[in-house]
Design a protein around this motif. Structure first.
Motif, PDB file in Angstrom:
ATOM      1  N   VAL A 137       0.819  -1.307  -0.073  1.00  0.00           N
ATOM      2  CA  VAL A 137      -0.045   0.044   0.086  1.00  0.00           C
ATOM      3  C   VAL A 137       0.909   1.193   0.216  1.00  0.00           C
ATOM      4  O   VAL A 137       1.708   1.520   0.861  1.00  0.00           O
ATOM      5  CB  VAL A 137      -0.792  -0.082   1.176  1.00  0.00           C
ATOM      6  N   TRP A 138       0.489   2.120  -0.947  1.00  0.00           N
ATOM      7  CA  TRP A 138       1.490   3.198  -1.062  1.00  0.00           C
ATOM      8  C   TRP A 138       1.016   4.337  -0.121  1.00  0.00           C
ATOM      9  O   TRP A 138      -0.093   4.647   0.394  1.00  0.00           O
ATOM     10  CB  TRP A 138       1.306   4.170  -2.375  1.00  0.00           C
ATOM     11  N   LYS A 139       2.094   4.824   0.581  1.00  0.00           N
ATOM     12  CA  LYS A 139       1.989   6.035   1.454  1.00  0.00           C
ATOM     13  C   LYS A 139       2.727   7.222   1.088  1.00  0.00           C
ATOM     14  O   LYS A 139       3.857   7.221   0.495  1.00  0.00           O
ATOM     15  CB  LYS A 139       2.479   5.494   3.170  1.00  0.00           C
ATOM     16  N   SER A 140       2.460   8.260   1.412  1.00  0.00           N
ATOM     17  CA  SER A 140       3.145   9.478   1.241  1.00  0.00           C
ATOM     18  C   SER A 140       3.710  10.224   2.246  1.00  0.00           C
ATOM     19  O   SER A 140       3.327  10.181   3.605  1.00  0.00           O
ATOM     20  CB  SER A 140       2.074  10.767   0.556  1.00  0.00           C
ATOM     21  N   VAL A 141       4.765  11.180   1.888  1.00  0.00           N
ATOM     22  CA  VAL A 141       5.540  11.592   2.979  1.00  0.00           C
ATOM     23  C   VAL A 141       5.859  13.096   2.435  1.00  0.00           C
ATOM     24  O   VAL A 141       6.237  13.283   1.455  1.00  0.00           O
ATOM     25  CB  VAL A 141       6.882  10.920   3.376  1.00  0.00           C
ATOM     26  N   ASP A 142       5.729  14.259   3.327  1.00  0.00           N
ATOM     27  CA  ASP A 142       6.061  15.604   2.921  1.00  0.00           C
ATOM     28  C   ASP A 142       6.724  16.101   4.056  1.00  0.00           C
ATOM     29  O   ASP A 142       6.342  16.056   5.384  1.00  0.00           O
ATOM     30  CB  ASP A 142       4.691  16.326   2.669  1.00  0.00           C
ATOM     31  N   LEU A 143       8.035  16.432   3.940  1.00  0.00           N
ATOM     32  CA  LEU A 143       8.976  16.882   5.135  1.00  0.00           C
ATOM     33  C   LEU A 143       9.348  18.356   4.615  1.00  0.00           C
ATOM     34  O   LEU A 143       9.949  18.825   3.707  1.00  0.00           O
ATOM     35  CB  LEU A 143      10.323  16.070   4.885  1.00  0.00           C
ATOM     36  N   ASP A 144       9.281  19.151   5.738  1.00  0.00           N
ATOM     37  CA  ASP A 144      10.003  20.633   5.852  1.00  0.00           C
ATOM     38  C   ASP A 144      11.339  20.183   6.327  1.00  0.00           C
ATOM     39  O   ASP A 144      11.614  20.268   7.268  1.00  0.00           O
ATOM     40  CB  ASP A 144       9.323  21.550   6.654  1.00  0.00           C
ATOM     41  N   LEU A 145      12.328  20.307   5.253  1.00  0.00           N
ATOM     42  CA  LEU A 145      13.960  20.188   5.564  1.00  0.00           C
ATOM     43  C   LEU A 145      14.239  20.983   6.781  1.00  0.00           C
ATOM     44  O   LEU A 145      14.902  20.341   7.613  1.00  0.00           O
ATOM     45  CB  LEU A 145      14.552  19.957   4.268  1.00  0.00           C
ATOM     46  N   ALA A 146      13.984  22.123   6.590  1.00  0.00           N
ATOM     47  CA  ALA A 146      14.655  23.118   7.763  1.00  0.00           C
ATOM     48  C   ALA A 146      14.216  22.717   9.181  1.00  0.00           C
ATOM     49  O   ALA A 146      14.866  22.734   9.835  1.00  0.00           O
ATOM     50  CB  ALA A 146      14.407  24.730   7.278  1.00  0.00           C
ATOM     51  N   ALA A 147      12.650  22.506   9.101  1.00  0.00           N
ATOM     52  CA  ALA A 147      12.326  22.300  10.605  1.00  0.00           C
ATOM     53  C   ALA A 147      12.741  20.904  10.842  1.00  0.00           C
ATOM     54  O   ALA A 147      12.885  20.730  12.008  1.00  0.00           O
ATOM     55  CB  ALA A 147      10.742  22.236  10.306  1.00  0.00           C
ATOM     56  N   GLU A 148      12.979  19.959  10.112  1.00  0.00           N
ATOM     57  CA  GLU A 148      13.227  18.699  10.418  1.00  0.00           C
ATOM     58  C   GLU A 148      14.933  18.654  11.109  1.00  0.00           C
ATOM     59  O   GLU A 148      15.392  18.193  12.151  1.00  0.00           O
ATOM     60  CB  GLU A 148      13.272  17.387   9.307  1.00  0.00           C
ATOM     61  N   TYR A 149      15.781  19.482  10.236  1.00  0.00           N
ATOM     62  CA  TYR A 149      16.965  19.659  10.642  1.00  0.00           C
ATOM     63  C   TYR A 149      17.114  20.353  12.048  1.00  0.00           C
ATOM     64  O   TYR A 149      18.043  19.653  12.951  1.00  0.00           O
ATOM     65  CB  TYR A 149      17.972  20.372   9.748  1.00  0.00           C
ATOM     66  N   ARG A 150      16.514  21.462  12.239  1.00  0.00           N
ATOM     67  CA  ARG A 150      16.512  22.117  13.479  1.00  0.00           C
ATOM     68  C   ARG A 150      16.040  21.334  14.435  1.00  0.00           C
ATOM     69  O   ARG A 150      16.404  21.423  15.739  1.00  0.00           O
ATOM     70  CB  ARG A 150      15.544  23.392  13.375  1.00  0.00           C
ATOM     71  N   ALA A 151      15.085  20.605  14.500  1.00  0.00           N
ATOM     72  CA  ALA A 151      14.210  19.733  15.569  1.00  0.00           C
ATOM     73  C   ALA A 151      15.269  18.722  15.919  1.00  0.00           C
ATOM     74  O   ALA A 151      15.757  18.217  17.037  1.00  0.00           O
ATOM     75  CB  ALA A 151      12.897  19.172  15.132  1.00  0.00           C
ATOM     76  N   HIS A 152      16.111  18.149  14.998  1.00  0.00           N
ATOM     77  CA  HIS A 152      17.036  17.201  15.349  1.00  0.00           C
ATOM     78  C   HIS A 152      18.452  17.629  15.717  1.00  0.00           C
ATOM     79  O   HIS A 152      19.009  16.817  16.804  1.00  0.00           O
ATOM     80  CB  HIS A 152      17.190  15.993  14.419  1.00  0.00           C
ATOM     81  N   PHE A 153      18.926  18.531  15.171  1.00  0.00           N
ATOM     82  CA  PHE A 153      20.254  18.971  15.459  1.00  0.00           C
ATOM     83  C   PHE A 153      20.594  20.288  16.052  1.00  0.00           C
ATOM     84  O   PHE A 153      21.824  20.543  16.499  1.00  0.00           O
ATOM     85  CB  PHE A 153      20.802  18.861  13.942  1.00  0.00           C
ATOM     86  N   GLU A 154      19.479  21.066  16.385  1.00  0.00           N
ATOM     87  CA  GLU A 154      19.467  22.390  16.973  1.00  0.00           C
ATOM     88  C   GLU A 154      18.810  22.562  18.093  1.00  0.00           C
ATOM     89  O   GLU A 154      18.505  23.849  18.449  1.00  0.00           O
ATOM     90  CB  GLU A 154      19.437  23.388  15.691  1.00  0.00           C
ATOM     91  N   GLY A 155      18.316  21.568  18.615  1.00  0.00           N
ATOM     92  CA  GLY A 155      17.191  21.744  19.891  1.00  0.00           C
ATOM     93  C   GLY A 155      16.012  22.507  19.249  1.00  0.00           C
ATOM     94  O   GLY A 155      15.502  23.071  20.311  1.00  0.00           O
ATOM     95  N   GLY A 156      15.458  22.599  18.228  1.00  0.00           N
ATOM     96  CA  GLY A 156      14.288  23.296  17.790  1.00  0.00           C
ATOM     97  C   GLY A 156      14.580  24.738  17.511  1.00  0.00           C
ATOM     98  O   GLY A 156      13.542  25.578  17.354  1.00  0.00           O
ATOM     99  N   ASP A 157      15.634  25.253  17.469  1.00  0.00           N
ATOM    100  CA  ASP A 157      16.021  26.619  17.428  1.00  0.00           C
ATOM    101  C   ASP A 157      15.447  27.069  16.028  1.00  0.00           C
ATOM    102  O   ASP A 157      16.138  26.724  15.015  1.00  0.00           O
ATOM    103  CB  ASP A 157      17.558  26.827  17.779  1.00  0.00           C
ATOM    104  N   ALA A 158      14.636  27.885  15.786  1.00  0.00           N
ATOM    105  CA  ALA A 158      13.859  28.367  14.607  1.00  0.00           C
ATOM    106  C   ALA A 158      14.879  29.259  13.754  1.00  0.00           C
ATOM    107  O   ALA A 158      14.498  29.533  12.529  1.00  0.00           O
ATOM    108  CB  ALA A 158      12.584  28.965  14.767  1.00  0.00           C
ATOM    109  N   THR A 159      15.931  29.798  14.564  1.00  0.00           N
ATOM    110  CA  THR A 159      16.883  30.890  13.874  1.00  0.00           C
ATOM    111  C   THR A 159      18.228  29.993  13.416  1.00  0.00           C
ATOM    112  O   THR A 159      18.907  30.712  12.899  1.00  0.00           O
ATOM    113  CB  THR A 159      17.162  31.877  14.760  1.00  0.00           C
TER     114      THR A 159
END
Length: 203
Positions: free
Chosen positions: A148-170
């Motif tokens: 069964v096909w599933k779709s994924v849509d990622l905001d790359l900047a948000a994902e990077y910041r969440a994982h590697f910058e503690g969620g710092d939006a700047t």
């Protein structure tokens, strides 16, 4: 490969045939192929026990590495590795893996999104941190139904910041350098297979 620089087009589509074996990280057998079904082409992985793990990848054109903002893809599991669980060291096999990678200087930052056999959706595990590599594994899908096909849509900047910058939006986001695909079953000694549809990058 069908693509246009993002300063001209708003989207870049990576056709399945553009993914090529990543030599230094892969065993001698390429168990990936491009398959056509109902007029749609996609990458099919078919890992069987005894093979060494192989990865196929695509590299972002230099001119677009600062412009890519989102990545979208479709995927479907076909065979789930028996009891594969990416958060358990000796069972860390996945029906499907999509790596998205960034680079700053000599350090690579990689997010490994997986379709697990039994792992918990939303789990983050196998964190790696050293001067040259930072990587997290994220369980996006788990278990069946297969086919069964599933779709994924990622905001790359948000994902990077969440994982590697503690969620710092700047926090500054490094260059987005490419995508890797994998299925593996070497630790569970079992079949593992998936299909990966076209990937679309947008700014």
């Amino acid at each position: 490969m069908i693509w246009g620089h993002l300063q001209v087009l708003a989207a870049l589509t990576i056709v399945p045939a553009a993914f090529q074996i990543v030599g230094p990280k892969s065993g001698p057998v390429n168990y990936y192929s491009v398959v056509a079904e109902n007029g749609v082409t996609f990458v099919r992985s078919r890992y069987t026990p005894g093979l060494k793990t192989a990865v196929v990848g695509w590299q972002t054109p230099d001119a677009d590495r600062r412009r890519v903002k989102r990545v979208r893809w479709t995927w479907r599991a076909q065979a789930l590795p028996k009891n594969g669980d990416e958060c358990v060291a000796d069972r860390a096999d996945s029906a499907a893996v999509v790596y998205v990678s960034f680079k700053r200087g000599l350090r690579y930052y990689t997010l490994k999104y997986v379709w697990s056999a039994v792992g918990k959706v939303g789990a983050i595990c196998d964190r790696k941190r050293n001067p040259f590599v930072a990587q997290d594994t994220i369980v996006l899908e788990s278990g069946g139904p297969t086919g069964v096909w599933k779709s994924v849509d990622l905001d790359l900047a948000a994902e990077y910041r969440a994982h590697f910058e503690g969620g710092d939006a700047t926090a500054e986001v490094p260059d987005f350098i490419g995508i890797g695909l994998m299925s593996d079953g070497d630790q569970t000694n079992s079949d593992s297979s998936a299909d990966f549809g076209a990937f679309t990058l947008t700014r």
